[in-house]
Design an enzyme around this catalytic site. Structure first.
Site, PDB file in Angstrom:
ATOM      1  N   ASP A  90      -6.085  -1.006  -5.782  1.00 13.11           N
ATOM      2  CA  ASP A  90      -4.803  -1.933  -5.167  1.00 13.11           C
ATOM      3  C   ASP A  90      -6.307  -2.028  -3.807  1.00 13.11           C
ATOM      4  OD1 ASP A  90      -3.043  -2.297  -6.538  1.00 13.11           O
ATOM      5  OD2 ASP A  90      -1.829  -0.343  -5.393  1.00 13.11           O
ATOM      6  N   ASP A 146      -5.484  -1.630  -0.279  1.00 16.43           N
ATOM      7  CA  ASP A 146      -4.708  -1.440   0.937  1.00 16.43           C
ATOM      8  C   ASP A 146      -5.773  -1.198   2.119  1.00 16.43           C
ATOM      9  OD1 ASP A 146      -2.790  -0.597  -0.975  1.00 16.43           O
ATOM     10  OD2 ASP A 146      -3.990   1.190  -1.532  1.00 16.43           O
TER      11      ASP A 146
END
Length: 210
Positions: free
Chosen positions: A137, A139
């Site tokens: 991901d 983030d």
């Protein structure tokens, strides 16, 4: 002298842990020299900084504590952005994420907002250890000590949604952190992740007692 306060997601290099705990088999104290610990959310304890230890895959995580005296290096998510080291990381460990970070940086600059990188991408940028992969991901966090205008936040979320890789953005306030996506898509309460645990609020910058 005011004690330095570390924020969740800050990376700390330390020379020892705060307690003689039973550490997992995949962790060795010598790893602390090259692998920083990550500040995590937990109730405050005097000179005990709550941290998480990362291993070499997602299943290897361990909660621990360190003291401020043990910290010999400190990098914030925002400092990782300032270094812009994803350009060189693209040469040594090619991932589409690095180009996306360049696009994200352009968007945040257009809004004149400070932002930081967290998660596995932050760990790799800080250490050059290849911890990110194609499924990682993106983030991010926005430090917002004062109220962030919701219209600005909505425009930002709209711009970020056009990217092929959509980042997960957390807004960090003095009370805790909440998801940008949740805030711009709801007119009611949002979930705040605080040091004391999660709670719902309609104003992420104000306690009920204020």
């Amino acid at each position: 002298m005011m004690e330095l306060v570390y924020q969740p997601h800050d990376l700390l290099w330390v020379n020892q842990l705060a307690n003689d705990e039973l550490t997992p088999a995949w962790f060795h104290l010598k790893d602390l020299i090259s692998r920083p610990v990550v500040v995590r959310r937990a109730p405050y304890e005097a000179d005990r900084i709550a941290v998480g230890i990362r291993g070499f895959n997602r299943s290897q995580r361990h909660a621990s504590f360190v003291t401020s005296q043990a910290v010999f290096r400190h990098i914030t998510p925002e400092q990782l952005v300032e270094k812009q080291s994803w350009h060189t990381q693209q040469q040594t460990h090619p991932l589409p994420h690095w180009q996306t970070l360049t696009q994200i940086d352009r968007i945040f600059r257009s809004f004149d907002l400070s932002w930081g990188i967290t998660g596995s991408l932050a760990f790799e940028l800080a250490t050059a250890v290849e911890t990110a992969n194609q499924q990682s991901d993106i983030d991010l966090r926005i430090l917002a000590p004062t109220t962030l205008d919701k219209r600005v936040a909505s425009e930002l979320a709209k711009e970020l949604s056009t990217l092929q890789q959509r980042p997960d953005v957390q807004i960090e306030t003095p009370l805790g952190a909440f998801a940008l996506s949740e805030w711009v898509h709801t007119s009611g309460s949002v979930m705040i992740k605080s040091n004391q645990g999660p709670f719902l609020t309609q104003n992420p910058w104000q306690t009920d007692s204020d």
